[in-house]
Design a protein around this motif. Structure first.
Motif, short mmCIF file in Angstrom:
data_model
loop_
_atom_site.label_atom_id
_atom_site.label_comp_id
_atom_site.label_asym_id
_atom_site.label_seq_id
_atom_site.Cartn_x
_atom_site.Cartn_y
_atom_site.Cartn_z
N ILE A 68 63.73 51.43 -55.29
CA ILE A 68 64.19 50.75 -56.18
C ILE A 68 63.28 50.54 -57.38
O ILE A 68 63.65 50.67 -58.58
N VAL A 69 61.95 50.12 -57.10
CA VAL A 69 60.87 49.91 -58.24
C VAL A 69 60.47 51.11 -58.72
O VAL A 69 59.81 51.79 -57.70
N THR A 70 60.39 51.41 -59.86
CA THR A 70 59.87 52.78 -60.67
C THR A 70 59.00 52.40 -61.67
O THR A 70 58.32 53.24 -62.33
N ASP A 71 59.11 51.18 -62.06
CA ASP A 71 58.48 50.64 -63.17
C ASP A 71 57.45 49.63 -63.11
O ASP A 71 57.73 48.31 -62.50
N PHE A 72 56.17 49.91 -63.20
CA PHE A 72 55.03 48.60 -62.88
C PHE A 72 54.42 48.43 -64.29
O PHE A 72 53.80 49.39 -64.84
N GLN A 73 54.25 47.10 -64.38
CA GLN A 73 53.41 46.70 -65.52
C GLN A 73 52.12 46.18 -64.85
O GLN A 73 52.06 45.09 -64.14
N ILE A 74 50.96 46.60 -65.18
CA ILE A 74 49.75 46.31 -64.31
C ILE A 74 48.71 45.47 -65.21
O ILE A 74 48.47 46.25 -66.42
N HIS A 75 48.39 44.48 -65.25
CA HIS A 75 47.52 43.74 -65.72
C HIS A 75 45.92 44.31 -65.23
O HIS A 75 45.74 44.00 -63.92
N ALA A 76 45.19 44.52 -66.02
CA ALA A 76 43.95 45.34 -65.67
C ALA A 76 42.99 44.54 -65.31
O ALA A 76 41.72 44.88 -65.29
N ARG A 77 43.20 43.36 -64.62
CA ARG A 77 41.96 42.48 -63.93
C ARG A 77 42.51 41.89 -62.72
O ARG A 77 43.76 41.72 -62.57
N ILE A 78 41.68 41.40 -61.82
CA ILE A 78 42.08 40.79 -60.63
C ILE A 78 42.59 39.51 -61.01
O ILE A 78 42.29 38.87 -62.04
N ALA A 79 43.37 38.94 -60.03
CA ALA A 79 43.85 37.41 -60.22
C ALA A 79 43.00 36.56 -59.23
O ALA A 79 42.69 36.88 -58.25
N PRO A 95 36.51 40.93 -65.37
CA PRO A 95 36.57 42.08 -66.09
C PRO A 95 37.75 42.79 -65.96
O PRO A 95 38.21 43.01 -65.15
N LEU A 96 38.14 43.71 -67.02
CA LEU A 96 39.26 44.27 -67.52
C LEU A 96 38.68 45.80 -66.84
O LEU A 96 37.67 46.15 -67.21
N ARG A 97 39.57 46.27 -66.26
CA ARG A 97 39.48 47.79 -65.81
C ARG A 97 40.70 48.55 -66.02
O ARG A 97 41.30 49.08 -65.12
N TYR A 98 40.60 48.87 -67.27
CA TYR A 98 41.69 49.86 -67.86
C TYR A 98 41.69 51.26 -67.12
O TYR A 98 43.00 51.77 -67.00
N HIS A 99 40.47 51.71 -66.68
CA HIS A 99 40.63 53.05 -66.03
C HIS A 99 41.19 53.03 -64.78
O HIS A 99 41.76 54.04 -64.31
N GLN A 100 41.35 51.91 -64.02
CA GLN A 100 42.37 51.88 -62.94
C GLN A 100 43.65 52.23 -63.04
O GLN A 100 44.22 52.82 -62.28
N SER A 114 52.44 50.86 -67.03
CA SER A 114 52.13 50.59 -68.21
C SER A 114 51.11 49.45 -68.10
O SER A 114 50.86 48.57 -66.94
N LEU A 115 50.38 49.27 -69.07
CA LEU A 115 49.22 48.41 -69.22
C LEU A 115 49.75 47.05 -69.59
O LEU A 115 50.54 46.99 -70.58
N ASN A 116 49.42 45.86 -69.09
CA ASN A 116 49.78 44.64 -69.36
C ASN A 116 48.57 43.89 -69.58
O ASN A 116 47.62 44.02 -68.57
N GLY A 117 47.93 43.13 -70.62
CA GLY A 117 46.94 42.22 -70.72
C GLY A 117 45.67 42.79 -71.32
O GLY A 117 45.57 43.97 -71.05
N GLY A 118 45.11 41.73 -71.94
CA GLY A 118 43.78 42.19 -72.49
C GLY A 118 43.82 42.92 -73.97
O GLY A 118 42.90 43.24 -74.45
N VAL A 119 45.09 43.68 -74.29
CA VAL A 119 45.12 44.10 -75.55
C VAL A 119 45.52 43.38 -76.60
O VAL A 119 46.72 42.52 -76.50
N GLU A 120 44.69 43.30 -77.61
CA GLU A 120 44.86 42.09 -78.51
C GLU A 120 45.11 42.79 -80.16
O GLU A 120 45.46 41.94 -80.86
N THR A 121 45.00 43.91 -80.10
CA THR A 121 44.87 44.57 -81.50
C THR A 121 45.61 45.88 -81.57
O THR A 121 45.71 46.39 -80.58
N LEU A 122 45.90 46.37 -82.61
CA LEU A 122 46.62 47.85 -82.53
C LEU A 122 45.42 48.74 -82.13
O LEU A 122 45.71 49.78 -81.52
N VAL A 123 44.35 48.56 -82.62
CA VAL A 123 43.21 49.64 -82.18
C VAL A 123 43.17 49.45 -80.73
O VAL A 123 42.89 50.47 -80.03
#
Length: 127
Positions: A68-79, A95-100, A114-123
């Motif tokens: 059913i689920v094929t779309d995951f938005q992952i926040h790159a830090r633990i809760a 800490p953010l772990r984008y590489h994971q 897709s990556l979610n969280g910690g992204v604050e600028t276009l750069v």
């Protein structure tokens, strides 16, 4: 994240309840502090990155196994669940772990990760 079979079953129930008319997606963290007491200064030594990544892949594999689920938005830090962390602290302290998230996307090309969280600028988006 500690009960991926339950997430899979809830996703299936949502899908069935909507008669398959809308996608069911999952938004999650790369993990939780379940099983240890989070402290920023000892975080890396308590749970190795490979173990943390193994837990993440186990979660994604189980949830995706329902088909059913094929779309995951992952926040790159633990809760951090085991302390009195505010939502704001949980968005800043672990800490953010984008590489994971990148690795997960590479290793599961059949899924939309897709990556979610910690992204604050276009750069930051281009990073």
């Amino acid at each position: 994240m500690e009960e991926p079979h339950l997430v899979r079953d809830i996703a299936a129930a949502l899908h069935e309840g909507m008669e398959g008319t809308a996608p069911v997606t999952v938004k999650c963290r790369i993990g939780t502090d379940e099983g240890y007491s989070f402290r920023r200064e000892t975080y890396s030594s308590l749970v190795g990155e490979e173990e943390e990544y193994r837990r993440l892949t186990r979660f994604v594999e189980m949830v995706a196994s329902g088909g059913i689920v094929t779309d995951f938005q992952i926040h790159a830090r633990i809760a951090v669940l085991g302390k009195n962390f505010s939502p704001a602290d949980n968005r800043k302290v672990p800490p953010l772990r984008y590489h994971q998230v990148r690795r997960l996307a590479r290793e599961f090309p059949e899924l939309n990760v897709s990556l979610n969280g910690g992204v604050e600028t276009l750069v930051g988006v281009k990073r």
